[in-house]
Design an enzyme around this catalytic site. Structure first.
Site, mmCIF file in Angstrom:
data_model
loop_
_atom_site.group_PDB
_atom_site.id
_atom_site.type_symbol
_atom_site.label_atom_id
_atom_site.label_comp_id
_atom_site.label_asym_id
_atom_site.label_seq_id
_atom_site.Cartn_x
_atom_site.Cartn_y
_atom_site.Cartn_z
ATOM 1 N N GLU A 195 0.828 -1.207 0.000
ATOM 2 C CA GLU A 195 0.000 0.000 0.000
ATOM 3 C C GLU A 195 0.865 1.261 0.000
ATOM 4 O O GLU A 195 1.759 1.390 0.838
ATOM 5 C CB GLU A 195 -0.931 -0.029 1.223
ATOM 6 C CG GLU A 195 -1.956 -1.153 1.116
ATOM 7 C CD GLU A 195 -2.483 -1.655 2.462
ATOM 8 O OE1 GLU A 195 -2.282 -0.981 3.483
ATOM 9 O OE2 GLU A 195 -3.090 -2.743 2.475
ATOM 10 N N GLU A 225 -4.681 -6.709 2.590
ATOM 11 C CA GLU A 225 -3.518 -7.491 3.038
ATOM 12 C C GLU A 225 -3.697 -8.978 2.768
ATOM 13 O O GLU A 225 -2.756 -9.666 2.360
ATOM 14 C CB GLU A 225 -3.247 -7.263 4.530
ATOM 15 C CG GLU A 225 -2.673 -5.893 4.863
ATOM 16 C CD GLU A 225 -3.715 -4.799 4.948
ATOM 17 O OE1 GLU A 225 -4.926 -5.110 4.844
ATOM 18 O OE2 GLU A 225 -3.329 -3.626 5.103
ATOM 19 N N ASP A 240 0.960 -4.928 12.557
ATOM 20 C CA ASP A 240 -0.397 -5.058 13.098
ATOM 21 C C ASP A 240 -1.416 -5.417 12.004
ATOM 22 O O ASP A 240 -2.441 -6.032 12.284
ATOM 23 C CB ASP A 240 -0.811 -3.742 13.758
ATOM 24 C CG ASP A 240 0.286 -3.169 14.643
ATOM 25 O OD1 ASP A 240 0.112 -3.143 15.858
ATOM 26 O OD2 ASP A 240 1.348 -2.764 14.100
ATOM 27 N N PHE A 281 -2.172 -9.217 10.820
ATOM 28 C CA PHE A 281 -3.160 -10.070 11.483
ATOM 29 C C PHE A 281 -4.397 -10.253 10.598
ATOM 30 O O PHE A 281 -5.088 -11.257 10.689
ATOM 31 C CB PHE A 281 -3.548 -9.486 12.848
ATOM 32 C CG PHE A 281 -2.382 -9.372 13.802
ATOM 33 C CD1 PHE A 281 -1.336 -10.286 13.759
ATOM 34 C CD2 PHE A 281 -2.314 -8.346 14.735
ATOM 35 C CE1 PHE A 281 -0.255 -10.189 14.627
ATOM 36 C CE2 PHE A 281 -1.243 -8.238 15.608
ATOM 37 C CZ PHE A 281 -0.211 -9.156 15.556
ATOM 38 N N HIS A 338 -1.239 -0.189 16.677
ATOM 39 C CA HIS A 338 -0.072 0.181 15.866
ATOM 40 C C HIS A 338 1.219 0.001 16.661
ATOM 41 O O HIS A 338 2.187 0.723 16.432
ATOM 42 C CB HIS A 338 -0.169 1.638 15.399
ATOM 43 C CG HIS A 338 -1.081 1.848 14.228
ATOM 44 N ND1 HIS A 338 -2.432 1.666 14.298
ATOM 45 C CD2 HIS A 338 -0.831 2.239 12.955
ATOM 46 C CE1 HIS A 338 -2.979 1.937 13.115
ATOM 47 N NE2 HIS A 338 -2.024 2.287 12.284
#
Ligand SMILES: Cc1ncc(C[n+]2csc(CCOP(=O)(O)OP(=O)(O)O)c2C)c(N)n1
Ligand SMILES: [Mg+2]
Lengths: 309, 327
Positions: B29, B60, B85, B88, B129
């Site tokens: 991204e 993701e 993070d 996940f 984060h």
């Protein structure tokens, strides 16, 4: 109109103050401001009851303010103080205030949607008549969990209103490079639910669309997707230099933003009233900052508290 | 040999990877024209064009699955997860798909892909984060996992990762991006794996990786002032795991402090401690100690963050206690 102006103004001046506190080192981390997008929460909230639920993203300060969350508590939370919101644990991108009907922000893109669906499920199962509004950005529609939730809410007829705040960028990437369709609202029929596209900088247009969706949800007819077209007046986050925005993009956004529009339409009497409101709001904001500054930083002996019941 | 910032070393390694491996492509991204949120891919789009480096939508799970499919069919993709993070969201692709690709084919398939992510706290970062996530992944067989702590390691480990025939996950430290160091741009590409002793001492072993390595070194300074000499090991790779270096050191010093930013329970420190207990028990003069973030989410308030993080002082205190330990 004066009330609408005041609501917009409270959000705008709050966000401007957040930025100056951030730049002055009083707010740590990065902040994501909603300058220019204020008409969406203000319009939607004008159609909700105090008992309804609202969920937003890291760009959610405006939603919380429109929901009635205290400005001084927000400032205090962002400054890392022991605020009555989340005791400095959440900060700017992840706070919640259930007592205000604010389910919370979320700093994982798309993650708020299914959680909002859960609140809608509660309302449905308990037959409370509540509805739930979840807001997210244009980029979030591509995250798997969002279409999953659109379908889930559709098949369960949940009282949920999906608001896509289409500010045409996800971080530095323009939405036109991220989807092949020209609108986001055209995803709604794929899930068999109504989709409405509105001018997100027009409080009344937002309120009208929201009103319909809320009626439908309360009547047990299920979710609606509203695409609210808008523009950021600021960067994605506080330090964003925005080199990715084409020439004229920001200037156009400044002409077209909700507060500038109201001012443009005002006659001299109304303009004077607006000015008076701005002055009052500026004082309200400064008082909120003062009271946030007076709050203590969290006691470090409590740093490990709150992980379990 | 130039002095580069960590993030510049990452950039140089990615440029090297795209230039020397025609099968390498890069996606994630905001990585192409914008050059990445931290500048890791600055200039690469101009240099290599959109067939080699491109932006994905916020997906993701989909783009890590795509990296796997591409790697099975002849490419050597690098996929960037902006913050660990967000990995996940893609756990199925990492754990069930990428990690199993070789084994479940009886060794016939290979998935030579590299996932770059960065991790750890920064002032004001909220719990979503701030994860230090290495242990989640180290639990999964089939993944290679590295945590560079210096600019040179960032450069070397990315190049090793790109050349590996296994899926590699590199977890960089965002807070270390501005730090500077000499980078050996023209050395031969190393095989993955290998810990490094970054300071020699005889009294106590301090093992660390990623974000806590600078604090481990600072702790050694504090200890020197107290007349205690620490052997400091930067583990660098959790998989493959170089226990030889650790066991050799612990066998000499008889004392071990392990420090990481990740939460204590289930942290990778537990694995190091268990292996030393199994393999170096006879040499231990004191219990093994782990200095880690307690089992709590990272708060946003900096005053609370600082109260939770391990630091040079807490590491040095632990080492001092071990040296004074009486059985
Ligand atoms: C799962 C996940 N992936 C990536 C990010 C990083 N990120 C934060 S905001 C953002 C862009 C989101 O854009 P959009 O949905 O349009 O919302 P906007 O910021 O414009 O309000 C990205 C990619 C994240 N927070 N979570
Ligand atoms: Mg957007």
């Amino acid at each position: 109109m004066e009330n609408t102006f005041r609501e917009l103004c409270r959000i705008r001046l709050f966000e401007e103050r957040v930025l100056s506190l951030k730049e002055g080192g009083e707010i740590p981390g990065s902040v994501h401001l909603c300058n220019g997008q204020e008409a969406i929460p203000v319009g939607v909230l004008s159609t909700l009851e105090p008992t309804d639920w609202v969920s937003a993203t890291y760009r959610g300060h405006g939603w919380a303010i429109a929901r009635g969350v205290s400005l001084s508590q927000l400032f205090a939370e962002f400054m890392g103080r022991e605020s009555d919101l989340n005791s400095g644990r959440a900060g700017s991108p992840f706070f919640s205030s259930l007592k205000d009907g604010f389910l919370g922000e979320n700093s994982i893109v798309g993650a708020g949607a299914p959680i909002a669906a859960g609140a809608a499920l509660s309302a449905k199962i308990k037959a409370t008549g509540q509805v739930v509004v979840v807001s997210f950005g244009d980029g979030a529609v591509n995250q798997g969990v969002v279409p999953e939730t659109l379908n889930l809410a559709a098949v369960l007829d949940l009282p949920l209103i999906f608001i896509v705040e289409n500010n045409v960028y996800s971080e530095m990437s323009p939405i036109k490079d991220m989807i092949r369709s020209t609108t986001l609202v055209e995803r709604a029929p794929a899930f068999g639910i109504p989709g409405v596209s509105v001018d997100g900088n027009d409080v009344q247009a937002v309120a009208d669309a929201s009103y319909q969706a809320v009626e439908r949800a309360r009547a047990g007819k299920g979710p609606t997707l509203i695409e609210a077209k808008t523009a950021r007046l600021v960067g994605h986050y506080s330090g964003d230099a925005q080199q990715y925005r084409p020439a004229g993009d920001l200037a156009q956004a400044r002409l077209d933003e909700p507060i500038a529009r109201l001012k443009l339409k005002a006659n001299s009497d109304l303009a004077a009233q607006y000015k008076a409101i701005e002055d009052e709001v500026a004082i309200e904001i400064e008082e909120a900052v003062m009271s946030a500054r007076a709050m203590s930083t969290p006691n470090s002996t409590t740093a490990k508290d709150h992980v379990y019941a | 040999m130039p002095e580069l910032r960590y993030i510049q070393a990452v950039n140089a390694a990615l440029r090297w990877s795209l230039a020397s491996h025609p099968d390498t492509i890069y996606f994630g991204e905001d990585v192409a024209l914008p050059g990445g949120p931290f500048g890791a891919t600055k200039g690469l789009y101009d240099e290599f064009g959109k067939s080699r480096i491109f932006d994905t939508p916020i997906t993701e799970q989909a783009f890590l699955g795509m990296a796997l499919g591409a790697s099975l069919t002849g490419l050597r993709p690098i996929a960037e997860i902006m913050y660990v993070d967000f990995a996940f969201v893609a756990m199925d692709q990492i754990v069930n798909q990428i990690a199993t690709a070789r084994y479940a084919s009886g060794g016939r398939n290979k998935a030579p892909l590299l996932i770059r992510a960065q991790q750890g706290f920064s002032p004001g970062s909220c719990s979503q984060h701030s994860h230090s996530a290495e242990a989640y992944f180290a639990h999964t067989p089939g993944l290679r996992i590295g945590l560079p702590s210096t600019p040179d390691d960032a450069y070397q480990m990315i190049r090793s990762g790109v050349q590996s025939d296994d899926p590699v996950l590199l977890l960089e430290t965002r807070m270390l991006y501005p730090t500077k160091g000499i980078v050996r741009l023209d050395t031969a590409v190393e095989d993955i794996g290998g810990a490094r002793t970054i300071r020699a001492g005889k009294d106590v072993t301090i093992v660390s990786w990623g974000s806590m390595v600078p604090s481990a070194l600072d702790a050694a300074d504090v200890l020197t002032a107290r007349g205690i000499e620490a052997d400091v090991i930067d583990l660098r790779w959790l998989s493959p795991l170089d226990m030889t270096t650790v066991i050799e050191s612990v066998s000499r010093t008889g004392r071990l402090v392990i420090t990481h930013e990740a939460n204590l329970t289930g942290g990778f420190g537990g694995e190091i401690a268990a292996r030393c207990a199994e393999e170096a028990f006879a040499h231990l003069k004191a219990p093994i100690v782990r200095i880690a973030t307690p089992d709590v989410h990272f708060p946003a308030a900096p005053s609370l963050q600082i109260a939770l993080l391990p630091n040079a002082q807490s590491i040095a205190e632990a080492a001092t206690r071990l040296v004074g330990y009486q059985k």
